[in-house]
Design a protein around this motif. Sequence first.
Motif, PDB file in Angstrom:
ATOM      1  N   GLY A  22       0.841  -1.201   0.000  1.00 51.61           N
ATOM      2  CA  GLY A  22       0.000   0.000   0.000  1.00 51.61           C
ATOM      3  C   GLY A  22       0.864   1.235   0.000  1.00 51.61           C
ATOM      4  O   GLY A  22       1.349   1.669  -1.034  1.00 51.61           O
ATOM      5  N   ASN A  23       1.071   1.801   1.192  1.00 47.66           N
ATOM      6  CA  ASN A  23       1.976   2.947   1.294  1.00 47.66           C
ATOM      7  C   ASN A  23       3.391   2.563   0.852  1.00 47.66           C
ATOM      8  O   ASN A  23       4.138   3.381   0.300  1.00 47.66           O
ATOM      9  N   ILE A  24       3.747   1.315   1.138  1.00 46.69           N
ATOM     10  CA  ILE A  24       5.052   0.744   0.804  1.00 46.69           C
ATOM     11  C   ILE A  24       4.814  -0.692   0.348  1.00 46.69           C
ATOM     12  O   ILE A  24       3.682  -1.175   0.368  1.00 46.69           O
ATOM     13  N   ASP A  25       5.858  -1.403  -0.055  1.00 42.48           N
ATOM     14  CA  ASP A  25       5.649  -2.774  -0.504  1.00 42.48           C
ATOM     15  C   ASP A  25       5.355  -3.698   0.680  1.00 42.48           C
ATOM     16  O   ASP A  25       5.566  -3.334   1.845  1.00 42.48           O
ATOM     17  N   ARG A  26       4.843  -4.883   0.367  1.00 45.37           N
ATOM     18  CA  ARG A  26       4.388  -5.799   1.408  1.00 45.37           C
ATOM     19  C   ARG A  26       5.507  -6.196   2.369  1.00 45.37           C
ATOM     20  O   ARG A  26       5.286  -6.273   3.590  1.00 45.37           O
ATOM     21  N   GLU A  27       6.715  -6.422   1.855  1.00 45.51           N
ATOM     22  CA  GLU A  27       7.800  -6.858   2.725  1.00 45.51           C
ATOM     23  C   GLU A  27       8.160  -5.777   3.745  1.00 45.51           C
ATOM     24  O   GLU A  27       8.352  -6.066   4.929  1.00 45.51           O
ATOM     25  N   LYS A  28       8.227  -4.524   3.312  1.00 42.95           N
ATOM     26  CA  LYS A  28       8.500  -3.435   4.249  1.00 42.95           C
ATOM     27  C   LYS A  28       7.352  -3.301   5.267  1.00 42.95           C
ATOM     28  O   LYS A  28       7.594  -3.086   6.463  1.00 42.95           O
ATOM     29  N   ALA A  29       6.122  -3.374   4.785  1.00 44.19           N
ATOM     30  CA  ALA A  29       4.969  -3.223   5.677  1.00 44.19           C
ATOM     31  C   ALA A  29       4.951  -4.308   6.744  1.00 44.19           C
ATOM     32  O   ALA A  29       4.694  -4.040   7.927  1.00 44.19           O
ATOM     33  N   LEU A  30       5.243  -5.535   6.335  1.00 44.55           N
ATOM     34  CA  LEU A  30       5.268  -6.653   7.282  1.00 44.55           C
ATOM     35  C   LEU A  30       6.408  -6.479   8.281  1.00 44.55           C
ATOM     36  O   LEU A  30       6.232  -6.666   9.490  1.00 44.55           O
ATOM     37  N   ARG A  31       7.579  -6.095   7.770  1.00 47.93           N
ATOM     38  CA  ARG A  31       8.726  -5.828   8.646  1.00 47.93           C
ATOM     39  C   ARG A  31       8.408  -4.743   9.670  1.00 47.93           C
ATOM     40  O   ARG A  31       8.744  -4.854  10.853  1.00 47.93           O
ATOM     41  N   GLY A  43       7.849   8.229   3.729  1.00 48.09           N
ATOM     42  CA  GLY A  43       9.257   7.907   3.874  1.00 48.09           C
ATOM     43  C   GLY A  43       9.611   6.626   3.136  1.00 48.09           C
ATOM     44  O   GLY A  43       8.750   5.794   2.845  1.00 48.09           O
ATOM     45  N   ALA A  44      10.888   6.444   2.871  1.00 49.60           N
ATOM     46  CA  ALA A  44      11.339   5.299   2.081  1.00 49.60           C
ATOM     47  C   ALA A  44      10.998   3.972   2.729  1.00 49.60           C
ATOM     48  O   ALA A  44      10.713   2.979   2.055  1.00 49.60           O
ATOM     49  N   GLU A  45      11.013   3.939   4.063  1.00 45.13           N
ATOM     50  CA  GLU A  45      10.723   2.703   4.778  1.00 45.13           C
ATOM     51  C   GLU A  45       9.301   2.666   5.347  1.00 45.13           C
ATOM     52  O   GLU A  45       8.926   1.710   6.016  1.00 45.13           O
ATOM     53  N   GLY A  46       8.526   3.733   5.115  1.00 46.58           N
ATOM     54  CA  GLY A  46       7.138   3.747   5.566  1.00 46.58           C
ATOM     55  C   GLY A  46       6.909   4.408   6.903  1.00 46.58           C
ATOM     56  O   GLY A  46       5.758   4.664   7.271  1.00 46.58           O
ATOM     57  N   VAL A  63      12.275   7.111  10.430  1.00 45.52           N
ATOM     58  CA  VAL A  63      12.700   5.907  11.157  1.00 45.52           C
ATOM     59  C   VAL A  63      13.061   4.805  10.164  1.00 45.52           C
ATOM     60  O   VAL A  63      12.310   4.518   9.227  1.00 45.52           O
ATOM     61  N   ARG A  64      14.193   4.168  10.375  1.00 46.62           N
ATOM     62  CA  ARG A  64      14.647   3.070   9.523  1.00 46.62           C
ATOM     63  C   ARG A  64      14.825   1.829  10.386  1.00 46.62           C
ATOM     64  O   ARG A  64      15.844   1.672  11.068  1.00 46.62           O
ATOM     65  N   PRO A  65      13.839   0.936  10.385  1.00 49.73           N
ATOM     66  CA  PRO A  65      13.925  -0.259  11.227  1.00 49.73           C
ATOM     67  C   PRO A  65      15.170  -1.084  10.913  1.00 49.73           C
ATOM     68  O   PRO A  65      15.502  -1.286   9.735  1.00 49.73           O
ATOM     69  N   PRO A  66      15.872  -1.568  11.948  1.00 50.14           N
ATOM     70  CA  PRO A  66      17.139  -2.285  11.730  1.00 50.14           C
ATOM     71  C   PRO A  66      16.924  -3.762  11.409  1.00 50.14           C
ATOM     72  O   PRO A  66      17.618  -4.633  11.929  1.00 50.14           O
ATOM     73  N   ILE A  67      15.969  -4.039  10.533  1.00 52.99           N
ATOM     74  CA  ILE A  67      15.651  -5.414  10.153  1.00 52.99           C
ATOM     75  C   ILE A  67      15.530  -5.438   8.627  1.00 52.99           C
ATOM     76  O   ILE A  67      14.814  -4.626   8.053  1.00 52.99           O
ATOM     77  N   PRO A  68      16.193  -6.362   7.943  1.00 52.89           N
ATOM     78  CA  PRO A  68      16.102  -6.396   6.476  1.00 52.89           C
ATOM     79  C   PRO A  68      14.716  -6.850   6.017  1.00 52.89           C
ATOM     80  O   PRO A  68      14.185  -7.846   6.516  1.00 52.89           O
ATOM     81  N   GLU A  69      14.152  -6.117   5.069  1.00 55.44           N
ATOM     82  CA  GLU A  69      12.812  -6.461   4.585  1.00 55.44           C
ATOM     83  C   GLU A  69      12.792  -7.805   3.868  1.00 55.44           C
ATOM     84  O   GLU A  69      11.756  -8.487   3.819  1.00 55.44           O
ATOM     85  N   GLU A  70      13.940  -8.222   3.311  1.00 52.58           N
ATOM     86  CA  GLU A  70      13.996  -9.467   2.549  1.00 52.58           C
ATOM     87  C   GLU A  70      13.600 -10.684   3.381  1.00 52.58           C
ATOM     88  O   GLU A  70      13.191 -11.710   2.848  1.00 52.58           O
ATOM     89  N   ARG A  71      13.722 -10.554   4.691  1.00 52.01           N
ATOM     90  CA  ARG A  71      13.352 -11.652   5.583  1.00 52.01           C
ATOM     91  C   ARG A  71      11.870 -12.016   5.453  1.00 52.01           C
ATOM     92  O   ARG A  71      11.464 -13.127   5.802  1.00 52.01           O
ATOM     93  N   TYR A  72      11.065 -11.083   4.936  1.00 54.30           N
ATOM     94  CA  TYR A  72       9.616 -11.263   4.954  1.00 54.30           C
ATOM     95  C   TYR A  72       9.033 -11.575   3.578  1.00 54.30           C
ATOM     96  O   TYR A  72       7.826 -11.478   3.374  1.00 54.30           O
ATOM     97  N   ALA A  73       9.868 -11.981   2.640  1.00 53.95           N
ATOM     98  CA  ALA A  73       9.383 -12.324   1.302  1.00 53.95           C
ATOM     99  C   ALA A  73       8.731 -13.705   1.294  1.00 53.95           C
ATOM    100  O   ALA A  73       9.049 -14.574   2.123  1.00 53.95           O
ATOM    101  N   ASN A  74       7.784 -13.902   0.378  1.00 57.01           N
ATOM    102  CA  ASN A  74       7.190 -15.220   0.100  1.00 57.01           C
ATOM    103  C   ASN A  74       6.541 -15.856   1.328  1.00 57.01           C
ATOM    104  O   ASN A  74       6.704 -17.042   1.590  1.00 57.01           O
ATOM    105  N   ARG A  75       5.757 -15.047   2.062  1.00 62.62           N
ATOM    106  CA  ARG A  75       5.164 -15.585   3.288  1.00 62.62           C
ATOM    107  C   ARG A  75       3.646 -15.436   3.340  1.00 62.62           C
ATOM    108  O   ARG A  75       3.056 -15.594   4.397  1.00 62.62           O
TER     109      ARG A  75
END
Length: 317
Positions: free
Chosen positions: A37-46, A83-86, A90-102
Motif C-alpha cells: 500500500g503505502n510501501i511494498d508488502r515486505e517493508k509493511a510486514l517488517r 518515507g522510504a521505509e514507511g 525511522v529506519r527499522p534495523p531489520i532487512p525487509e527481505e526476511r519477509y518475502a514469500n510468506r
Amino acid sequence: MKKVILFADTGIDDMIALTYALKHPEVDLIGVVSGYGNIDREKALRNVEYLLELAERTDIPVIAGATRPLSGDDPVFFPDIHGAEGLGPVRPPIPEERYANRTNFSKLFQLIKANRNEVIIVNVGRCTSLAIAHYLSPEVMADVKETYLMGGAFNEPGNATEVAEANFFGDPIAANYVCQHTANLTVVPLNVTREALLTPREVNLIDSRSDSPLEELIKPILDFYYEVYQQLEPGITGTPLHDLAALMAALDIPGLFEYKKREVTVEHQGEFAYGESIADFRPGTSDCFGPNCVRIAMEIDQDIFVADVLEILTNHR
C-alpha cells in the motif's frame, strides 16, 4: 473488550493506529494482516513486527497479506509521504527481505474461527487482502462480527486523483468487492478522516508523556508527516490521522461520528473516475436497509477525537 484484527499497510498513520490499539484498555489486538500500500508488502510486514517488538508484544501474530492489487498491475508506493521505509525518518534495523514469500491466510482464518462472532476487522490500507479472504473462505468470513474500512471520499475531492481516495484507488476492484459482499460494514472516508487532526502542540504533549520505545517514535514520525502535509495542503493546522479515525469508529465512542446508510459501489472499470466511491446522497434519499447497506461516517467531532486520543496516548487511563 473488542477483539480486533488490523489490516494495515504500515505507514505513518497505521503506526499511530497500532500504538493506540496496543494502549487502549478496551482493545484486544489479536492479529495484524500487513500488505502492500503505502510501501511494498515486505517493508509493511517488517514494520509491524518491528513496532510490536518495541512494544514487547511479539505474542500478537502478524500475517502476510497481498503484494499487488487484484488487477495484477504493479502497485504505486508513496515514499514522499510516508518515507522510504514507511515510517518517516525511522529506519527499522531489520532487512525487509526476511519477509518475502510468506503470504498465508490460514492463520487469519484460525483466529476468526477461534473467536466466532467476536472479531472486528479494521482495514486501514488497500482492500486487496480483505477481498481475498472473503473470496477464499466466505464461510469463515461470515463469522466476523463487524468490518470497518478507511477508504473512499464522498461529496469531497479525493487525495489520489480528483475523485478517488488512495486506499480505494490502489485497488478499486477489491474495494468494490468488499463493499458489495461484506455484512455489517462501516466505511470511514476521507471527508471525515481529513478532519481527524492532531496539532504539533498536541503531538508534543503526547511525546512528553511517552514511556516506551514505541511511543518515543510518535513525535519524529508525526513531525515528518506534518511537514509533508504542509507541502500538500499549506496552512493545514495539524496532521490527519486517517487510519486512527477508522479504528476509533470500531470502539463506538459516544458522539464521535455521525452516520448515514447507503449502498456503495467503487468505480473499477472507467478511466476518468477510476477508484471513485459512489453513494446516493441526493436530496430526498434516506438510509437504506438490507445486506448491501453500508454505514458511512459523514461527520466527526474533532473535540471528542482529540480528547480521546490524548487520553489514550498520554497514559491517563
